[in-house]
Design a protein around this motif. Sequence first.
Motif, short mmCIF file in Angstrom:
data_model
loop_
_atom_site.label_atom_id
_atom_site.label_comp_id
_atom_site.label_asym_id
_atom_site.label_seq_id
_atom_site.Cartn_x
_atom_site.Cartn_y
_atom_site.Cartn_z
N ARG A 30 -11.09 12.60 1.05
CA ARG A 30 -10.19 11.84 1.66
C ARG A 30 -10.07 10.38 1.46
NH1 ARG A 30 -10.60 9.14 7.47
NH2 ARG A 30 -8.50 8.73 7.69
N TYR A 31 -11.43 9.75 1.28
CA TYR A 31 -11.17 8.53 0.88
C TYR A 31 -11.04 8.22 -0.58
CZ TYR A 31 -13.59 7.34 5.45
OH TYR A 31 -13.80 7.11 6.66
N ASP A 32 -11.43 8.92 -1.45
CA ASP A 32 -11.04 8.93 -2.97
C ASP A 32 -9.67 9.06 -3.12
OD1 ASP A 32 -13.72 8.46 -3.61
OD2 ASP A 32 -14.07 10.61 -4.51
N LYS A 33 -8.91 9.82 -2.39
CA LYS A 33 -7.44 9.93 -2.37
C LYS A 33 -6.63 8.71 -2.02
CE LYS A 33 -3.60 13.02 -0.98
NZ LYS A 33 -3.22 14.11 -0.20
N GLN A 34 -7.23 8.27 -0.93
CA GLN A 34 -6.85 6.89 -0.15
C GLN A 34 -6.77 5.77 -1.40
OE1 GLN A 34 -8.41 6.06 3.42
NE2 GLN A 34 -7.53 7.61 4.48
N LEU A 35 -7.84 5.66 -1.96
CA LEU A 35 -8.27 4.64 -3.12
C LEU A 35 -7.33 4.90 -4.06
CD1 LEU A 35 -12.15 4.37 -2.98
CD2 LEU A 35 -10.50 2.73 -2.44
N LYS A 36 -7.00 6.25 -4.54
CA LYS A 36 -5.99 6.31 -5.66
C LYS A 36 -4.87 5.94 -5.14
CE LYS A 36 -8.64 9.78 -8.31
NZ LYS A 36 -8.60 11.23 -8.59
N GLU A 37 -4.13 6.77 -4.55
CA GLU A 37 -2.70 6.76 -3.98
C GLU A 37 -2.22 5.44 -3.02
OE1 GLU A 37 -2.04 10.34 -1.74
OE2 GLU A 37 -2.51 11.53 -3.72
N THR A 38 -3.28 4.81 -2.47
CA THR A 38 -2.92 3.78 -1.61
C THR A 38 -3.22 2.55 -1.92
OG1 THR A 38 -2.87 5.14 0.52
CG2 THR A 38 -2.92 2.81 0.88
N TYR A 41 -6.67 1.98 -6.90
CA TYR A 41 -8.15 1.84 -7.20
C TYR A 41 -8.66 3.24 -7.88
CZ TYR A 41 -13.04 0.55 -7.43
OH TYR A 41 -14.46 0.47 -7.53
N ASP A 42 -9.02 3.06 -9.23
CA ASP A 42 -9.50 4.76 -9.74
C ASP A 42 -10.96 4.83 -9.23
OD1 ASP A 42 -10.09 7.04 -10.94
OD2 ASP A 42 -9.74 6.29 -12.84
N PRO A 43 -11.39 5.67 -8.28
CA PRO A 43 -12.93 5.92 -8.04
C PRO A 43 -13.64 6.60 -8.80
CG PRO A 43 -11.58 7.37 -6.63
CD PRO A 43 -10.56 6.61 -7.67
N THR A 44 -13.25 7.13 -9.90
CA THR A 44 -13.77 7.82 -10.82
C THR A 44 -15.11 7.13 -11.49
OG1 THR A 44 -11.84 9.14 -11.34
CG2 THR A 44 -13.51 9.51 -12.76
N GLY A 45 -16.10 7.73 -11.55
CA GLY A 45 -17.34 7.10 -12.02
C GLY A 45 -17.75 5.78 -11.37
N LYS A 46 -17.45 5.58 -10.16
CA LYS A 46 -17.55 4.36 -9.28
C LYS A 46 -18.83 4.83 -8.39
CE LYS A 46 -14.48 1.29 -10.69
NZ LYS A 46 -13.91 2.28 -11.94
N ALA A 53 -16.74 -0.90 -1.07
CA ALA A 53 -16.32 -2.27 -1.03
C ALA A 53 -14.66 -2.62 -1.29
CB ALA A 53 -17.03 -3.20 -2.09
N ALA A 54 -14.24 -1.60 -2.38
CA ALA A 54 -12.79 -1.54 -2.56
C ALA A 54 -12.12 -1.26 -1.49
CB ALA A 54 -12.59 -0.67 -3.76
N MET A 55 -12.44 -0.12 -0.62
CA MET A 55 -11.55 0.14 0.46
C MET A 55 -11.63 -0.90 1.80
SD MET A 55 -10.06 2.60 2.04
CE MET A 55 -10.47 4.16 1.30
#
Length: 105
Positions: A30-38, A41-46, A53-55
Amino acid sequence: MGKGLRINDKTPYRTMGPVTPEEYESRAERYDKQLKETVGYDPTGKTVEEKIAAMRAYREDQYEKLTDAVYKRRGWTENGVPTPEKLKEIGMDFPGLLDVVEKHI
């Protein structure tokens, strides 16, 4: 709530969550999807900490923008203080009140 300045209009740390890595991981999809779409921010590899911190940075920025909009609509300064003009408009331009307000403008 009329109990201070902008610094007093903060939400609790918890409301900008997720707060812990465990909390993030429990809803990682859920959070990764929000980071990408909203957030954009690409969470891949983070790391989880970087994602949190990004959220939080995004949510805190959105809260500041909302606070600005509310203050503007109410006729307040950017610090959360009613302007003398607004007080006059609503019939509260009492000398004692204006003295207090003008100290914070």
